[in-house]
Design a protein around this motif. Structure first.
Motif, PDB file in Angstrom:
ATOM      1  N   PHE A  96       4.438  -4.292  -3.100  1.00  0.00           N
ATOM      2  CA  PHE A  96       3.883  -4.793  -1.840  1.00  0.00           C
ATOM      3  C   PHE A  96       4.741  -5.929  -1.307  1.00  0.00           C
ATOM      4  CE2 PHE A  96       1.047  -7.912   0.312  1.00  0.00           C
ATOM      5  CZ  PHE A  96       0.670  -7.131   1.387  1.00  0.00           C
ATOM      6  N   MET A  98       5.559  -7.891   2.663  1.00  0.00           N
ATOM      7  CA  MET A  98       5.232  -7.963   4.089  1.00  0.00           C
ATOM      8  C   MET A  98       6.402  -8.580   4.842  1.00  0.00           C
ATOM      9  SD  MET A  98       1.184  -8.928   4.399  1.00  0.00           S
ATOM     10  CE  MET A  98       1.235  -8.607   6.172  1.00  0.00           C
ATOM     11  N   SER A 142      -4.040   2.905  -0.373  1.00  0.00           N
ATOM     12  CA  SER A 142      -4.565   1.690   0.256  1.00  0.00           C
ATOM     13  C   SER A 142      -5.257   2.062   1.554  1.00  0.00           C
ATOM     14  CB  SER A 142      -3.436   0.702   0.552  1.00  0.00           C
ATOM     15  OG  SER A 142      -3.908  -0.385   1.326  1.00  0.00           O
ATOM     16  N   VAL A 144      -4.858   0.572   4.166  1.00  0.00           N
ATOM     17  CA  VAL A 144      -3.941   0.361   5.279  1.00  0.00           C
ATOM     18  C   VAL A 144      -3.372   1.682   5.783  1.00  0.00           C
ATOM     19  CG1 VAL A 144      -3.307  -1.950   4.463  1.00  0.00           C
ATOM     20  CG2 VAL A 144      -1.845  -0.005   3.889  1.00  0.00           C
ATOM     21  N   THR A 148      -4.353  -1.288   9.598  1.00  0.00           N
ATOM     22  CA  THR A 148      -4.027  -2.627   9.122  1.00  0.00           C
ATOM     23  C   THR A 148      -4.131  -3.601  10.284  1.00  0.00           C
ATOM     24  OG1 THR A 148      -2.347  -4.055   8.113  1.00  0.00           O
ATOM     25  CG2 THR A 148      -1.545  -2.250   9.466  1.00  0.00           C
ATOM     26  N   SER A 153       3.199  -5.223   8.167  1.00  0.00           N
ATOM     27  CA  SER A 153       2.738  -4.240   7.175  1.00  0.00           C
ATOM     28  C   SER A 153       3.343  -2.858   7.369  1.00  0.00           C
ATOM     29  CB  SER A 153       1.204  -4.116   7.238  1.00  0.00           C
ATOM     30  OG  SER A 153       0.580  -5.340   6.980  1.00  0.00           O
ATOM     31  N   SER A 154       4.312  -2.714   8.264  1.00  0.00           N
ATOM     32  CA  SER A 154       4.735  -1.367   8.654  1.00  0.00           C
ATOM     33  C   SER A 154       5.274  -0.548   7.494  1.00  0.00           C
ATOM     34  CB  SER A 154       5.788  -1.450   9.771  1.00  0.00           C
ATOM     35  OG  SER A 154       6.958  -2.129   9.319  1.00  0.00           O
ATOM     36  N   TYR A 156       4.772  -0.981   4.150  1.00  0.00           N
ATOM     37  CA  TYR A 156       3.706  -0.721   3.183  1.00  0.00           C
ATOM     38  C   TYR A 156       2.742   0.333   3.719  1.00  0.00           C
ATOM     39  CZ  TYR A 156       0.099  -1.712  -0.324  1.00  0.00           C
ATOM     40  OH  TYR A 156      -0.809  -1.606  -1.349  1.00  0.00           O
ATOM     41  N   GLN A 157       2.370   0.211   4.997  1.00  0.00           N
ATOM     42  CA  GLN A 157       1.470   1.189   5.596  1.00  0.00           C
ATOM     43  C   GLN A 157       2.090   2.579   5.605  1.00  0.00           C
ATOM     44  OE1 GLN A 157       0.362   0.490   9.738  1.00  0.00           O
ATOM     45  NE2 GLN A 157      -1.648   1.379   9.347  1.00  0.00           N
TER      46      GLN A 157
END
Length: 244
Positions: A96, A98, A142, A144, A148, A153-154, A156-157
């Motif tokens: 993770f 950000m 997640s 997300v 989100t 967060s792009s 990770y999402q």
């Protein structure tokens, strides 16, 4: 904690802390002999295996970085050498970070894709030949993947959306063997990833709290049961209404 006699086996990728450690404990309690991977938290991994052994269970800690395909294959081989078969695979290992899109470096992008997407796929691919017919595969995604509320967060999402899509195709591939493949999508959870943000995240939740790792582990436990055998290819969100 009372641990049932072990008759089944579970391999957990990313099991030394947080949601993974809670799942390892719950599966041991449910009667599984458990193997779990870790990368840097050797002391925590050893302590977890020792605790389960003291309570009458069996746990094997395996050092393996999910960014490394060879390490994934070796982890599966070591597990099978010890336990001979796999009844359940839980893929929890994740990375993770950000950052806003203009600040995401190539190595950051590649690292998250390597662990959160490629690592998940390769873990399932390596384990699949050893999973018993009628077994279970569970991934930890997640919420997300749905929504989100945070800039940065792009990547990770994107990775968690990929996992939600991935389980659908893998579920079809393994359906002839009655192996179910499902994805759990937790919301904010009280783990070290969210340390320092618990109060803020709690205020954003309709239930005014974050999840306990044991609650996510409880859903893993349910998906492993016989009565969950008709659920496959699903992404189950457990986030206290965070994405409503």
């Amino acid at each position: 904690m009372n641990i049932e006699p072990a008759t089944r086996t579970a391999l957990v990728f990313g099991g030394s802390r947080g949601i993974g450690a809670a799942a390892v404990k719950r599966l041991a309690q449910d009667g599984y002999s458990v193997g779990f991977t870790y990368v840097n938290s050797e002391e925590q991994a050893g302590a977890l295996a020792e605790t389960i052994a003291e309570q009458g269970g069996e746990a094997l800690a395996i050092r393996a970085d999910s960014q490394d395909p060879a390490a994934i294959t070796a982890a599966v081989a070591r597990f099978v050498d010890r336990f001979e078969k796999i009844d359940l695979v839980l893929v929890n290992a994740g990375l993770f970070r950000m950052n806003r899109i203009e600040a995401v470096a190539l190595d950051e992008l590649d690292g998250m894709l390597a662990v959160n997407v490629r690592g998940v796929y390769l873990s399932i691919q390596a384990a699949a030949p050893h999973i018993v017919d009628g077994g279970r595969i569970v991934t930890i995604g997640s919420n997300v993947a749905i929504r989100t509320g945070f800039a940065g967060s792009s990547v990770y999402q994107m990775t968690k959306g990929a996992v939600a899509a991935m389980v659908k195709g893998v579920a079809l591939d393994l359906a002839p063997r009655r192996i179910t493949v499902n994805n759990i999508q937790p919301g904010p959870t009280d783990t070290d990833i969210n340390a320092g943000s618990i109060d803020m995240l709690s205020q954003m939740s309709p239930l005014k709290r974050v999840a306990k790792p044991e609650e996510i582990a409880g859903l893993v436990s349910y998906l492993a049961r016989e009565e969950a055998g008709y659920i496959t290819g699903a992404s189950l969100t457990i986030d206290g209404g965070f994405t409503l």
